[in-house]
Scaffold this active site. Structure first.
Site, PDB file in Angstrom:
ATOM      1  N   HIS A  81       0.839  -1.201   0.000  1.00 38.22           N
ATOM      2  CA  HIS A  81       0.000   0.000   0.000  1.00 38.22           C
ATOM      3  C   HIS A  81       0.873   1.249   0.000  1.00 38.22           C
ATOM      4  CE1 HIS A  81      -2.921   3.004   1.342  1.00 38.22           C
ATOM      5  NE2 HIS A  81      -3.853   2.181   0.915  1.00 38.22           N
ATOM      6  N   GLU A 151      -3.113   2.513  -7.336  1.00 35.59           N
ATOM      7  CA  GLU A 151      -3.511   3.677  -6.535  1.00 35.59           C
ATOM      8  C   GLU A 151      -2.558   4.838  -6.804  1.00 35.59           C
ATOM      9  OE1 GLU A 151      -3.211   3.012  -2.349  1.00 35.59           O
ATOM     10  OE2 GLU A 151      -1.305   1.975  -2.491  1.00 35.59           O
TER      11      GLU A 151
END
Length: 234
Positions: A81, A151
């Site tokens: 992430h 992302e």
């Protein structure tokens, strides 16, 4: 084979919601709430860790192992992430090592990748994303348990919004890379999620794109609109 639409991240009040049965839903609460979530959520909703260590059980204070997650009936983990890459300085090699350990241990992995604003403005988006994925490809050949989440860091909580076209463009490049590096079957079957400030306002248009197979949802997952995002394909 058709790729099943997918939505992931922390969510509230799903048990009584009417959800699209063709969309897979996975929530990723903090470690402290994994067991509570697994106990109380309806069975078709999966629970996902936000991270996992790349070493087996041992003296690794503060870390969670793959086998510990499996023992707790947690079948998914997020890895790579953007917050872990930027705040905790996790390098591509560490993410790759964790991904291999997770898959080898039987976990499904939501593998995150994405570029910063500086990298985007320098036209290095594809280079950065491919580099992050190549690090994993060096360690792992079987991608059947991998879901990729793109992302764009610059579009998360910054006020800057990626257009639908920008999102689709990068997703298409990721799928193109998958085909070249891992074969067309992997490219066709691997789901690629979009994680750049997805909301009820933009989810339906994003969901129409050929290479966007679902969403990694952040802040909007804590709001009632999350159900609308899950049902964006209806």
């Amino acid at each position: 084979m058709a790729r099943k639409f997918f939505v992931g991240d922390i969510i509230h009040h799903l048990n009584d919601a009417k959800l699209d049965t063709n969309t897979e839903v996975v929530i990723a609460p903090p470690f402290l709430y994994l067991l509570l979530a697994r106990e109380h959520l309806r069975k078709e909703i999966e629970v996902c860790a936000q991270n996992v260590f790349d070493k087996p059980n041992g003296a690794f204070t503060g870390e969670i192992s793959v086998s510990q997650l499996k023992d707790s009936s947690i079948e998914w983990t997020l890895l790579g992430h953007s917050e872990r890459r930027t705040l905790l300085q996790e390098k591509d090699e560490m993410v790759a090592s964790k991904t291999k350990a997770a898959v080898d241990g039987g976990l499904n992995v939501i593998l995150c990748c994405g570029e910063s604003l500086e990298q985007r403005e320098a036209n290095k988006t594809v280079d950065v994303v491919v580099s992050q994925l190549e690090a994993v490809a060096k360690e792992l050949k079987d991608w059947s348990k991998i879901v990729i989440a793109y992302e764009p860091i610059w579009a998360i909580g910054t006020g800057k919004v990626a257009t639908t076209e920008q999102a689709q463009e990068v997703h298409a490049e990721i799928r193109k890379w998958l085909g070249k590096a891992l074969g067309q079957q992997v490219a066709d079957e691997t789901r690629i999620l979009y994680g750049g400030s997805v909301s009820a306002k933009n989810c339906k248009e994003l969901a129409k794109q050929a290479d966007i197979d679902g969403f990694l949802v952040g802040g909007a997952s804590l709001k009632p609109e999350f159900v609308d995002i899950i049902n964006s394909k209806i």
